[in-house]
Motif scaffolding. Structure first.
Motif, short mmCIF file in Angstrom:
data_model
loop_
_atom_site.label_atom_id
_atom_site.label_comp_id
_atom_site.label_asym_id
_atom_site.label_seq_id
_atom_site.Cartn_x
_atom_site.Cartn_y
_atom_site.Cartn_z
N ASP A 1 9.45 -9.44 5.88
CA ASP A 1 10.08 -9.80 4.61
C ASP A 1 11.40 -10.47 4.97
OD1 ASP A 1 11.30 -10.11 2.20
OD2 ASP A 1 11.12 -8.02 1.57
N PRO A 2 11.46 -11.80 4.95
CA PRO A 2 12.67 -12.52 5.36
C PRO A 2 13.92 -12.14 4.58
CG PRO A 2 10.81 -14.02 5.25
CD PRO A 2 10.36 -12.73 4.63
N ALA A 3 13.74 -11.49 3.43
CA ALA A 3 14.90 -11.08 2.64
C ALA A 3 15.62 -9.88 3.26
CB ALA A 3 14.47 -10.75 1.21
N VAL A 4 14.97 -9.19 4.19
CA VAL A 4 15.56 -8.01 4.83
C VAL A 4 16.16 -8.42 6.17
CG1 VAL A 4 15.14 -5.68 5.69
CG2 VAL A 4 13.86 -6.53 3.71
N PRO A 5 17.45 -8.17 6.41
CA PRO A 5 18.06 -8.53 7.69
C PRO A 5 17.36 -7.85 8.86
CG PRO A 5 19.76 -7.97 6.07
CD PRO A 5 18.45 -7.57 5.47
N VAL A 6 17.18 -8.59 9.95
CA VAL A 6 16.48 -8.01 11.10
C VAL A 6 17.25 -6.81 11.66
CG1 VAL A 6 15.33 -10.16 11.74
CG2 VAL A 6 17.55 -9.63 12.73
N GLY A 7 18.57 -6.81 11.53
CA GLY A 7 19.35 -5.71 12.07
C GLY A 7 18.96 -4.36 11.49
N GLU A 8 18.70 -4.32 10.18
CA GLU A 8 18.32 -3.06 9.54
C GLU A 8 17.01 -2.54 10.12
OE1 GLU A 8 18.20 -3.40 5.32
OE2 GLU A 8 20.17 -4.35 5.17
N VAL B 1 0.83 -1.20 0.00
CA VAL B 1 0.00 0.00 0.00
C VAL B 1 0.87 1.25 0.00
CG1 VAL B 1 -1.85 1.23 1.17
CG2 VAL B 1 -1.76 -1.26 1.28
N ASP B 2 0.66 2.12 -1.00
CA ASP B 2 1.48 3.33 -1.06
C ASP B 2 0.78 4.47 -0.32
OD1 ASP B 2 -0.48 4.43 -2.69
OD2 ASP B 2 0.66 4.20 -4.55
N ASP B 3 1.34 5.68 -0.42
CA ASP B 3 0.83 6.81 0.35
C ASP B 3 -0.59 7.22 -0.02
OD1 ASP B 3 3.18 6.90 1.71
OD2 ASP B 3 4.01 8.63 0.66
N THR B 4 -1.06 6.81 -1.20
CA THR B 4 -2.42 7.16 -1.62
C THR B 4 -3.42 6.06 -1.28
OG1 THR B 4 -2.24 6.17 -3.82
CG2 THR B 4 -1.41 8.42 -3.56
N GLY B 5 -2.93 4.95 -0.77
CA GLY B 5 -3.81 3.81 -0.52
C GLY B 5 -3.86 2.83 -1.67
N ALA B 6 -3.18 3.15 -2.77
CA ALA B 6 -3.17 2.23 -3.92
C ALA B 6 -2.35 0.98 -3.60
CB ALA B 6 -2.59 2.94 -5.14
N HIS B 7 -2.78 -0.15 -4.16
CA HIS B 7 -2.11 -1.41 -3.91
C HIS B 7 -1.15 -1.73 -5.06
CE1 HIS B 7 -4.44 -3.21 -0.45
NE2 HIS B 7 -5.04 -2.07 -0.68
N HIS B 8 0.04 -2.18 -4.68
CA HIS B 8 1.05 -2.58 -5.65
C HIS B 8 1.50 -3.99 -5.29
CE1 HIS B 8 1.39 1.54 -7.21
NE2 HIS B 8 1.23 1.91 -5.96
N PRO B 9 0.92 -5.03 -5.91
CA PRO B 9 1.19 -6.42 -5.51
C PRO B 9 2.65 -6.81 -5.55
CG PRO B 9 -0.71 -6.31 -6.96
CD PRO B 9 -0.09 -4.93 -6.96
N GLN C 1 5.18 -5.02 -4.55
CA GLN C 1 6.03 -4.28 -3.61
C GLN C 1 5.82 -4.72 -2.17
OE1 GLN C 1 5.21 -0.10 -2.41
NE2 GLN C 1 7.19 0.37 -3.31
N LYS C 2 6.90 -5.17 -1.54
CA LYS C 2 6.89 -5.37 -0.10
C LYS C 2 7.52 -4.14 0.54
CE LYS C 2 6.90 -10.41 -0.02
NZ LYS C 2 7.54 -11.62 0.53
N ARG C 3 6.97 -3.74 1.67
CA ARG C 3 7.35 -2.45 2.26
C ARG C 3 8.02 -2.63 3.62
NH1 ARG C 3 4.03 0.47 4.01
NH2 ARG C 3 4.78 2.56 3.49
N VAL C 4 8.72 -3.73 3.81
CA VAL C 4 9.38 -3.96 5.10
C VAL C 4 10.84 -3.53 4.96
CG1 VAL C 4 9.79 -5.64 6.94
CG2 VAL C 4 7.81 -5.91 5.45
#
Length: 320
Positions: free
Chosen positions: A127-134, A84-92, A94-97
Protein backbone atom coordinates in the motif's frame (compact mmCIF):
# COMPACT_ATOMS: atom_id res chain seq x y z
CA UNK A 1 18.54 -29.40 -7.26
CA UNK A 2 20.25 -26.03 -7.40
CA UNK A 3 20.00 -23.82 -4.30
CA UNK A 4 19.67 -20.03 -4.28
CA UNK A 5 21.45 -18.02 -1.59
CA UNK A 6 19.26 -15.65 0.41
CA UNK A 7 21.06 -13.05 2.48
CA UNK A 8 20.65 -13.77 6.19
CA UNK A 9 19.96 -17.50 5.86
CA UNK A 10 22.56 -20.09 6.71
CA UNK A 11 21.65 -22.30 3.75
CA UNK A 12 20.21 -21.72 0.32
CA UNK A 13 16.62 -22.27 -0.77
CA UNK A 14 16.00 -24.99 -3.32
CA UNK A 15 15.19 -23.40 -6.66
CA UNK A 16 11.80 -25.11 -6.68
CA UNK A 17 9.72 -23.98 -3.68
CA UNK A 18 6.71 -26.05 -2.65
CA UNK A 19 3.55 -23.93 -2.83
CA UNK A 20 0.67 -24.76 -0.49
CA UNK A 21 -2.24 -22.62 -1.73
CA UNK A 22 -4.37 -25.69 -2.54
CA UNK A 23 -3.34 -27.81 0.45
CA UNK A 24 -6.15 -28.68 2.86
CA UNK A 25 -6.40 -30.91 5.99
CA UNK A 26 -9.12 -32.96 4.29
CA UNK A 27 -6.45 -34.11 1.80
CA UNK A 28 -3.70 -34.58 4.40
CA UNK A 29 -2.47 -37.97 3.17
CA UNK A 30 -2.12 -36.67 -0.40
CA UNK A 31 -0.45 -33.46 0.81
CA UNK A 32 2.08 -35.41 2.86
CA UNK A 33 2.87 -37.62 -0.15
CA UNK A 34 3.49 -34.55 -2.32
CA UNK A 35 5.77 -32.92 0.25
CA UNK A 36 7.59 -36.20 0.90
CA UNK A 37 8.30 -36.58 -2.83
CA UNK A 38 9.51 -33.00 -3.04
CA UNK A 39 11.86 -33.39 -0.07
CA UNK A 40 13.18 -36.76 -1.27
CA UNK A 41 14.28 -35.03 -4.47
CA UNK A 42 16.17 -32.16 -2.85
CA UNK A 43 13.42 -29.64 -2.06
CA UNK A 44 13.83 -27.72 1.18
CA UNK A 45 11.45 -24.72 1.20
CA UNK A 46 7.66 -24.57 1.67
CA UNK A 47 5.64 -21.42 0.92
CA UNK A 48 2.57 -20.66 3.04
CA UNK A 49 0.10 -17.91 3.84
CA UNK A 50 -2.89 -17.66 6.16
CA UNK A 51 -5.07 -16.55 3.27
CA UNK A 52 -4.67 -19.97 1.61
CA UNK A 53 -7.86 -21.65 2.76
CA UNK A 54 -8.20 -19.24 5.71
CA UNK A 55 -5.49 -21.03 7.67
CA UNK A 56 -6.17 -24.55 6.39
CA UNK A 57 -3.02 -24.73 4.26
CA UNK A 58 -0.92 -23.58 7.21
CA UNK A 59 -2.45 -26.19 9.48
CA UNK A 60 -1.79 -29.14 7.18
CA UNK A 61 1.75 -27.95 6.38
CA UNK A 62 2.31 -27.45 10.10
CA UNK A 63 1.14 -31.01 10.72
CA UNK A 64 3.74 -32.28 8.22
CA UNK A 65 6.48 -30.29 9.94
CA UNK A 66 5.41 -31.57 13.34
CA UNK A 67 6.07 -35.11 12.12
CA UNK A 68 9.46 -34.30 10.57
CA UNK A 69 12.81 -32.82 11.54
CA UNK A 70 12.82 -29.17 10.53
CA UNK A 71 16.57 -28.65 10.65
CA UNK A 72 17.01 -29.14 6.90
CA UNK A 73 13.79 -27.37 5.88
CA UNK A 74 12.59 -23.78 5.64
CA UNK A 75 9.18 -22.13 5.78
CA UNK A 76 8.02 -18.96 4.03
CA UNK A 77 5.14 -17.11 5.71
CA UNK A 78 3.28 -13.96 4.69
CA UNK A 79 1.25 -11.10 6.16
CA UNK A 80 -0.91 -8.20 5.02
CA UNK A 81 -2.99 -9.73 2.25
CA UNK A 82 -5.64 -7.19 1.22
CA UNK A 83 -9.28 -7.38 2.20
CA UNK A 84 -9.43 -10.59 4.25
CA UNK A 85 -10.39 -10.40 7.92
CA UNK A 86 -9.87 -12.97 10.68
CA UNK A 87 -12.92 -14.99 9.56
CA UNK A 88 -11.88 -15.11 5.92
CA UNK A 89 -14.52 -12.58 4.90
CA UNK A 90 -13.56 -10.15 2.14
CA UNK A 91 -13.83 -6.40 2.59
CA UNK A 92 -13.05 -4.70 -0.76
CA UNK A 93 -12.60 -1.32 0.88
CA UNK A 94 -9.89 -2.43 3.29
CA UNK A 95 -6.18 -2.64 2.62
CA UNK A 96 -4.30 -4.44 5.36
CA UNK A 97 -0.72 -3.27 4.87
CA UNK A 98 -0.09 -1.76 8.28
CA UNK A 99 2.15 -2.62 11.25
CA UNK A 100 -0.68 -4.02 13.38
CA UNK A 101 -1.63 -6.48 10.65
CA UNK A 102 1.98 -7.63 10.27
CA UNK A 103 2.02 -8.56 13.95
CA UNK A 104 -1.46 -10.09 14.04
CA UNK A 105 -0.91 -12.18 10.91
CA UNK A 106 2.53 -13.35 12.02
CA UNK A 107 1.39 -14.49 15.45
CA UNK A 108 -1.71 -16.22 14.07
CA UNK A 109 0.32 -18.08 11.44
CA UNK A 110 2.87 -19.25 14.00
CA UNK A 111 0.01 -20.62 16.10
CA UNK A 112 -1.62 -22.31 13.11
CA UNK A 113 1.58 -24.04 12.11
CA UNK A 114 2.73 -24.77 15.68
CA UNK A 115 6.21 -23.43 14.94
CA UNK A 116 8.36 -20.87 16.75
CA UNK A 117 9.62 -18.89 13.77
CA UNK A 118 9.52 -18.42 10.01
CA UNK A 119 12.72 -18.58 8.01
CA UNK A 120 11.36 -16.05 5.50
CA UNK A 121 8.46 -13.68 6.10
CA UNK A 122 6.97 -11.59 3.29
CA UNK A 123 4.55 -8.70 3.02
CA UNK A 124 1.95 -10.24 0.71
CA UNK A 125 0.77 -6.92 -0.75
CA UNK A 126 1.78 -3.25 -0.76
CA UNK A 127 0.00 0.00 0.00
CA UNK A 128 2.06 2.98 -1.25
CA UNK A 129 0.13 5.24 1.12
CA UNK A 130 1.90 3.61 4.09
CA UNK A 131 5.52 4.73 4.69
CA UNK A 132 8.00 1.88 4.34
CA UNK A 133 9.57 2.85 7.67
CA UNK A 134 6.46 1.87 9.62
CA UNK A 135 6.38 -1.55 7.97
CA UNK A 136 10.07 -2.35 8.17
CA UNK A 137 10.44 -1.18 11.75
CA UNK A 138 7.84 -3.80 12.65
CA UNK A 139 9.46 -6.54 10.57
CA UNK A 140 12.85 -5.80 12.11
CA UNK A 141 11.34 -5.89 15.59
CA UNK A 142 10.01 -9.41 14.97
CA UNK A 143 13.31 -10.45 13.42
CA UNK A 144 15.22 -9.34 16.51
CA UNK A 145 12.70 -11.17 18.68
CA UNK A 146 13.53 -14.38 16.82
CA UNK A 147 10.11 -14.84 15.22
CA UNK A 148 11.51 -14.50 11.68
CA UNK A 149 14.99 -14.94 10.27
CA UNK A 150 14.74 -12.71 7.19
CA UNK A 151 11.99 -10.69 5.54
CA UNK A 152 11.05 -9.52 2.08
CA UNK A 153 8.15 -8.43 -0.09
CA UNK A 154 5.65 -9.88 -2.52
CA UNK A 155 3.84 -7.87 -5.20
CA UNK A 156 5.84 -4.69 -4.71
CA UNK A 157 7.14 -2.49 -7.52
CA UNK A 158 10.88 -1.71 -7.85
CA UNK A 159 10.46 1.89 -6.73
CA UNK A 160 8.94 0.87 -3.41
CA UNK A 161 11.52 -1.88 -2.90
CA UNK A 162 14.27 0.70 -3.45
CA UNK A 163 12.65 2.86 -0.76
CA UNK A 164 12.59 -0.10 1.61
CA UNK A 165 16.21 -1.04 0.86
CA UNK A 166 17.37 2.55 1.42
CA UNK A 167 15.41 2.85 4.68
CA UNK A 168 16.73 -0.47 6.02
CA UNK A 169 20.28 0.54 5.16
CA UNK A 170 19.95 3.86 7.01
CA UNK A 171 18.55 2.07 10.06
CA UNK A 172 21.16 -0.68 10.06
CA UNK A 173 18.56 -3.38 9.43
CA UNK A 174 19.14 -6.67 7.63
CA UNK A 175 17.19 -5.35 4.67
CA UNK A 176 14.99 -6.86 1.97
CA UNK A 177 16.00 -10.49 1.44
CA UNK A 178 13.92 -11.21 -1.67
CA UNK A 179 11.06 -10.11 -3.90
CA UNK A 180 8.14 -12.32 -4.94
CA UNK A 181 6.14 -11.14 -7.96
CA UNK A 182 4.84 -13.42 -10.70
CA UNK A 183 7.41 -14.10 -13.42
CA UNK A 184 6.50 -16.46 -16.24
CA UNK A 185 7.02 -16.93 -19.96
CA UNK A 186 3.34 -16.13 -20.55
CA UNK A 187 2.61 -12.42 -20.25
CA UNK A 188 -0.60 -11.33 -18.53
CA UNK A 189 -3.37 -9.36 -20.20
CA UNK A 190 -4.52 -8.06 -16.82
CA UNK A 191 -4.17 -8.84 -13.14
CA UNK A 192 -5.91 -11.89 -11.77
CA UNK A 193 -6.26 -10.23 -8.37
CA UNK A 194 -6.04 -6.60 -7.34
CA UNK A 195 -2.64 -5.54 -6.08
CA UNK A 196 -0.55 -8.32 -7.64
CA UNK A 197 2.58 -7.67 -9.70
CA UNK A 198 3.59 -9.45 -12.90
CA UNK A 199 7.28 -8.90 -13.52
CA UNK A 200 7.77 -6.98 -16.76
CA UNK A 201 10.82 -5.51 -18.48
CA UNK A 202 11.34 -2.89 -15.77
CA UNK A 203 11.22 -5.49 -12.98
CA UNK A 204 13.59 -7.79 -14.84
CA UNK A 205 16.10 -5.01 -15.51
CA UNK A 206 15.90 -4.02 -11.84
CA UNK A 207 16.64 -7.59 -10.72
CA UNK A 208 19.49 -7.86 -13.22
CA UNK A 209 20.96 -4.70 -11.71
CA UNK A 210 20.42 -5.51 -8.03
CA UNK A 211 20.73 -9.33 -8.20
CA UNK A 212 18.07 -9.54 -5.48
CA UNK A 213 16.55 -13.05 -5.52
CA UNK A 214 13.14 -13.30 -7.20
CA UNK A 215 10.73 -16.00 -5.98
CA UNK A 216 8.05 -16.27 -8.65
CA UNK A 217 4.48 -17.24 -7.88
CA UNK A 218 2.53 -18.73 -10.84
CA UNK A 219 5.80 -19.41 -12.71
CA UNK A 220 3.94 -21.69 -15.15
CA UNK A 221 1.13 -19.14 -15.67
CA UNK A 222 -1.24 -21.27 -13.59
CA UNK A 223 -1.13 -24.09 -16.14
CA UNK A 224 -1.78 -21.97 -19.24
CA UNK A 225 0.72 -23.87 -21.36
CA UNK A 226 -0.96 -27.17 -20.49
CA UNK A 227 -4.01 -26.09 -22.46
CA UNK A 228 -3.08 -23.29 -24.86
CA UNK A 229 -2.23 -25.57 -27.79
CA UNK A 230 -5.61 -27.30 -27.94
CA UNK A 231 -8.28 -25.13 -26.37
CA UNK A 232 -10.17 -21.98 -27.26
CA UNK A 233 -10.53 -19.39 -24.48
CA UNK A 234 -14.08 -20.50 -23.71
CA UNK A 235 -12.91 -24.10 -23.26
CA UNK A 236 -10.33 -23.49 -20.52
CA UNK A 237 -11.08 -25.41 -17.29
CA UNK A 238 -10.52 -22.15 -15.39
CA UNK A 239 -11.87 -19.12 -17.30
CA UNK A 240 -9.61 -16.85 -15.23
CA UNK A 241 -6.54 -18.38 -16.87
CA UNK A 242 -7.85 -17.70 -20.38
CA UNK A 243 -8.81 -14.17 -19.39
CA UNK A 244 -5.37 -13.42 -18.05
CA UNK A 245 -3.06 -15.21 -20.48
CA UNK A 246 -4.84 -16.01 -23.75
CA UNK A 247 -3.41 -13.76 -26.47
CA UNK A 248 -1.62 -14.11 -29.80
CA UNK A 249 1.84 -13.51 -28.34
CA UNK A 250 1.42 -16.24 -25.74
CA UNK A 251 0.13 -18.64 -28.39
CA UNK A 252 3.30 -17.97 -30.39
CA UNK A 253 5.33 -18.67 -27.24
CA UNK A 254 3.45 -21.98 -27.00
CA UNK A 255 4.46 -22.87 -30.57
CA UNK A 256 8.08 -22.14 -29.76
CA UNK A 257 7.90 -24.26 -26.61
CA UNK A 258 6.60 -27.14 -28.69
CA UNK A 259 9.38 -26.71 -31.24
CA UNK A 260 12.12 -26.55 -28.60
CA UNK A 261 10.67 -29.52 -26.70
CA UNK A 262 10.75 -31.59 -29.90
CA UNK A 263 14.34 -30.53 -30.51
CA UNK A 264 15.40 -31.44 -26.96
CA UNK A 265 13.64 -34.81 -26.95
CA UNK A 266 14.22 -37.19 -23.99
CA UNK A 267 10.70 -36.64 -22.70
CA UNK A 268 11.07 -32.86 -22.31
CA UNK A 269 7.62 -31.25 -22.31
CA UNK A 270 6.64 -27.66 -23.15
CA UNK A 271 5.61 -27.09 -19.53
CA UNK A 272 9.08 -28.15 -18.37
CA UNK A 273 10.64 -25.54 -20.66
CA UNK A 274 8.20 -22.86 -19.53
CA UNK A 275 9.32 -23.44 -15.94
CA UNK A 276 12.96 -23.63 -17.00
CA UNK A 277 12.54 -20.15 -18.52
CA UNK A 278 11.94 -18.79 -15.00
CA UNK A 279 14.81 -20.77 -13.48
CA UNK A 280 17.39 -19.68 -16.07
CA UNK A 281 17.31 -15.90 -15.70
CA UNK A 282 20.39 -13.71 -15.38
CA UNK A 283 19.65 -13.11 -11.69
CA UNK A 284 18.82 -15.53 -8.84
CA UNK A 285 15.35 -17.05 -9.17
CA UNK A 286 13.19 -19.59 -7.42
CA UNK A 287 9.79 -20.82 -8.61
CA UNK A 288 6.86 -21.53 -6.28
CA UNK A 289 5.22 -24.63 -7.75
CA UNK A 290 1.80 -26.05 -6.90
CA UNK A 291 1.84 -29.80 -7.62
CA UNK A 292 -1.09 -31.87 -6.41
CA UNK A 293 0.47 -35.29 -6.95
CA UNK A 294 3.91 -36.91 -6.82
CA UNK A 295 3.86 -37.15 -10.64
CA UNK A 296 3.45 -33.38 -10.88
CA UNK A 297 6.35 -32.90 -8.48
CA UNK A 298 8.55 -35.07 -10.68
CA UNK A 299 7.48 -33.14 -13.78
CA UNK A 300 8.58 -29.88 -12.18
CA UNK A 301 11.86 -31.47 -11.13
CA UNK A 302 12.65 -32.16 -14.79
CA UNK A 303 12.52 -28.41 -15.38
CA UNK A 304 15.03 -27.80 -12.60
CA UNK A 305 17.58 -29.84 -14.53
CA UNK A 306 17.06 -28.03 -17.85
CA UNK A 307 19.59 -25.39 -18.87
CA UNK A 308 18.51 -22.67 -21.29
CA UNK A 309 20.98 -20.41 -23.05
CA UNK A 310 20.33 -16.68 -23.12
CA UNK A 311 19.53 -17.04 -26.82
CA UNK A 312 16.96 -19.77 -26.16
CA UNK A 313 15.41 -17.79 -23.35
CA UNK A 314 15.12 -14.68 -25.52
CA UNK A 315 13.76 -16.70 -28.46
CA UNK A 316 11.04 -18.30 -26.32
CA UNK A 317 10.08 -14.83 -25.09
CA UNK A 318 9.77 -13.49 -28.66
CA UNK A 319 12.77 -11.22 -28.22
CA UNK A 320 14.57 -12.80 -31.18
Amino acid sequence: MKNIAVKGLERGCSQLVMGSSLFRPAKQAAVFEVIDTYVANGGNTVDTSWVYGVGEAERVVGAWFKAHDRKDMMIIGKACHHYVDDTGAHHPEQKRVRPEFITADLLRSLRNMQVDYFDIFLLHRDDPAVPVGELFDTLEEHKRAGLIKVYGVSNWCPRRIDEAIDYAKRQGYGGVALNSPSLSLAKANESRWEGVVYADGEDIRWHEKTQLPLFSWAPQASGFFCFANRLKPEDFPNPDIARIYYNDANLERMKRLLALAEKRGNGVEPTNLALAYVLNQSFPTCAVIGPQSPAEVLSSLRAADLALSEGERRWLDLQE
